[in-house]
Design a protein around this motif. Structure first.
Motif, short mmCIF file in Angstrom:
data_model
loop_
_atom_site.label_atom_id
_atom_site.label_comp_id
_atom_site.label_asym_id
_atom_site.label_seq_id
_atom_site.Cartn_x
_atom_site.Cartn_y
_atom_site.Cartn_z
N ASP A 143 21.30 36.31 -0.30
CA ASP A 143 21.19 37.37 -1.28
C ASP A 143 20.22 37.04 -2.41
OD1 ASP A 143 22.98 38.99 0.02
OD2 ASP A 143 24.72 38.22 -1.04
N THR A 144 19.85 35.80 -2.57
CA THR A 144 18.96 35.43 -3.66
C THR A 144 17.50 35.34 -3.22
OG1 THR A 144 19.21 33.04 -3.27
CG2 THR A 144 20.82 34.11 -4.72
N GLN A 145 17.22 35.56 -1.94
CA GLN A 145 15.89 35.29 -1.42
C GLN A 145 15.24 36.51 -0.76
OE1 GLN A 145 14.20 32.33 -1.72
NE2 GLN A 145 15.89 31.62 -3.00
N LEU A 146 15.67 37.70 -1.09
CA LEU A 146 15.09 38.88 -0.45
C LEU A 146 13.72 39.18 -1.05
CD1 LEU A 146 18.12 41.33 -0.18
CD2 LEU A 146 17.24 39.76 1.53
N ILE A 148 12.35 51.45 -0.19
CA ILE A 148 12.74 50.04 -0.27
C ILE A 148 14.25 49.89 -0.32
CG2 ILE A 148 12.75 47.99 -1.74
CD1 ILE A 148 9.92 48.71 -2.59
N ILE A 149 14.88 50.58 -1.27
CA ILE A 149 16.32 50.42 -1.46
C ILE A 149 17.09 50.91 -0.24
CG2 ILE A 149 18.31 51.16 -2.83
CD1 ILE A 149 16.45 51.20 -5.28
N ILE A 161 18.96 48.27 2.30
CA ILE A 161 20.42 48.38 2.41
C ILE A 161 20.80 48.60 3.87
CG2 ILE A 161 22.37 49.94 1.94
CD1 ILE A 161 21.45 50.13 -0.92
N ALA A 162 20.07 49.48 4.55
CA ALA A 162 20.34 49.72 5.97
C ALA A 162 20.20 48.44 6.78
CB ALA A 162 19.39 50.80 6.50
N ARG A 163 19.15 47.68 6.51
CA ARG A 163 18.94 46.43 7.23
C ARG A 163 20.09 45.44 6.97
NH1 ARG A 163 14.03 45.56 8.75
NH2 ARG A 163 13.11 46.42 6.84
N SER A 164 20.54 45.37 5.71
CA SER A 164 21.65 44.48 5.36
C SER A 164 22.93 44.84 6.10
CB SER A 164 21.90 44.52 3.85
OG SER A 164 20.84 43.93 3.14
N LEU A 165 23.08 46.13 6.40
CA LEU A 165 24.28 46.60 7.10
C LEU A 165 24.17 46.46 8.61
CD1 LEU A 165 25.07 49.78 4.96
CD2 LEU A 165 26.32 47.61 4.97
N GLY A 166 23.03 45.94 9.08
CA GLY A 166 22.89 45.67 10.50
C GLY A 166 22.11 46.70 11.28
N ALA A 209 19.85 41.83 -5.29
CA ALA A 209 18.72 41.23 -4.59
C ALA A 209 17.80 42.30 -4.00
CB ALA A 209 19.22 40.29 -3.49
N ILE A 210 18.39 43.38 -3.50
CA ILE A 210 17.59 44.46 -2.92
C ILE A 210 16.83 45.21 -4.01
CG2 ILE A 210 17.75 46.71 -1.76
CD1 ILE A 210 20.08 45.49 -0.10
N VAL A 211 17.50 45.59 -5.07
CA VAL A 211 16.83 46.34 -6.14
C VAL A 211 15.78 45.47 -6.83
CG1 VAL A 211 17.16 47.61 -8.30
CG2 VAL A 211 18.83 47.85 -6.45
N ASP A 212 15.97 44.17 -6.85
CA ASP A 212 15.00 43.27 -7.47
C ASP A 212 13.66 43.26 -6.72
OD1 ASP A 212 16.56 42.52 -9.58
OD2 ASP A 212 17.21 40.60 -8.73
#
Length: 264
Positions: A4-7, A57-58, A62-67, A214-217
């Motif tokens: 989560d810290t390296q996106l 982006i967001i 988010i979609a990618r994070s959910l698989g 991390a995503i919004v950053d």
């Protein structure tokens, strides 16, 4: 597991403008970059400006994070020379207005548009996509425009630029975060979405505050202008909107279930 810290997104330089994709008012294009790949290039100089790119982006990450399968999203630098040689005046103006940092998605060569009469994703995947689009308030996953592709026999989600439509006017955004998504009634997969409660429980454990931050950053500071005094305040508003919406997901889940009952 995603750290989560390296996106972060890769950055490429556009080397060749191949052809416009005349879909809607944004005039995305197929372009080649200096890494040798083709991309669907989305311009910050288009009608909805950087807001559509922020939503891309967001929503996409988010979609990618959910698989979900989502084409790689990259930043794309556009040189001012491109606008000089383009014969189409409309495209020339778009290129000139988009010099600098834009957004692009990996081009899925040979992909075919998802057809709901041919492909049935099933209750779980349908429920997952409906939940995602409720969270993002994505108005653009209808039977008329599914924004899904079949590539290598798998379902891919594309084009989240119409999501988070509240950010075109930040008025009462805190209240907007807690509202149901009424337009879910038009979702192309709603009739199959029978497992929303199960998906809700699972997805809320994935979308932690650390993941959302991390995503919004990823969004560049230069795109966060206009409505807030600083880019930090602007960024925090996106984060709080999403966290509030996730915490109150039962509101949009119930609305989706109600819309499905009325649909069938």
């Amino acid at each position: 597991m995603i750290d989560d810290t390296q996106l972060e997104l890769r950055t490429v330089n556009v080397t060749r403008y191949v052809t416009p994709l005349r879909e809607g008012g944004s005039l995305p294009a197929i372009a080649e970059a200096d890494d040798g790949f083709l991309y669907v290039l989305k311009f910050r100089g288009a009608g909805q400006g950087v807001k559509a790119l922020i939503a891309e982006i967001i929503g996409g990450e988010i979609a990618r994070s959910l698989g979900f399968k989502v084409p790689e999203i990259v930043f794309a630098n556009l040189d001012e020379a491109f606008g000089r040689t383009e014969p189409d005046e409309e495209i020339q103006d778009l290129l000139k207005a988009s010099v600098g940092l834009n957004l692009a998605l990996h081009y899925l060569s040979g992909a075919i548009t998802f057809d709901p009469t041919v492909t049935k994703p099933g209750p779980l995947l349908s429920s997952q996509i409906v939940w995602l689009d409720c969270l993002l308030m994505n108005v653009d996953r209808t039977a008329r425009n599914t924004n899904m592709l079949i590539w290598n026999k798998e379902l891919w989600l594309i084009d989240h630029g119409a999501a988070l439509y509240f950010h075109h006017s930040w008025h009462n955004w805190e209240e907007q975060a807690k509202k149901p998504f009424l337009l879910i009634k038009d979702h192309v997969l709603l009739s199959q979405a029978t497992e929303l409660d199960e998906v809700d429980a699972a997805f809320k454990t994935i979308l932690t505050e650390e993941r959302i931050r991390a995503i919004v950053d990823i969004v560049p500071d230069e795109w966060l202008t206009g409505e807030f005094d600083t880019s930090e305040e602007h960024r925090e508003a996106y984060i709080q909107f999403l966290l509030t919406r996730i915490a109150n997901s039962n509101i949009f889940v119930k609305e989706a279930q109600h819309a499905r009952e009325n649909f069938i």
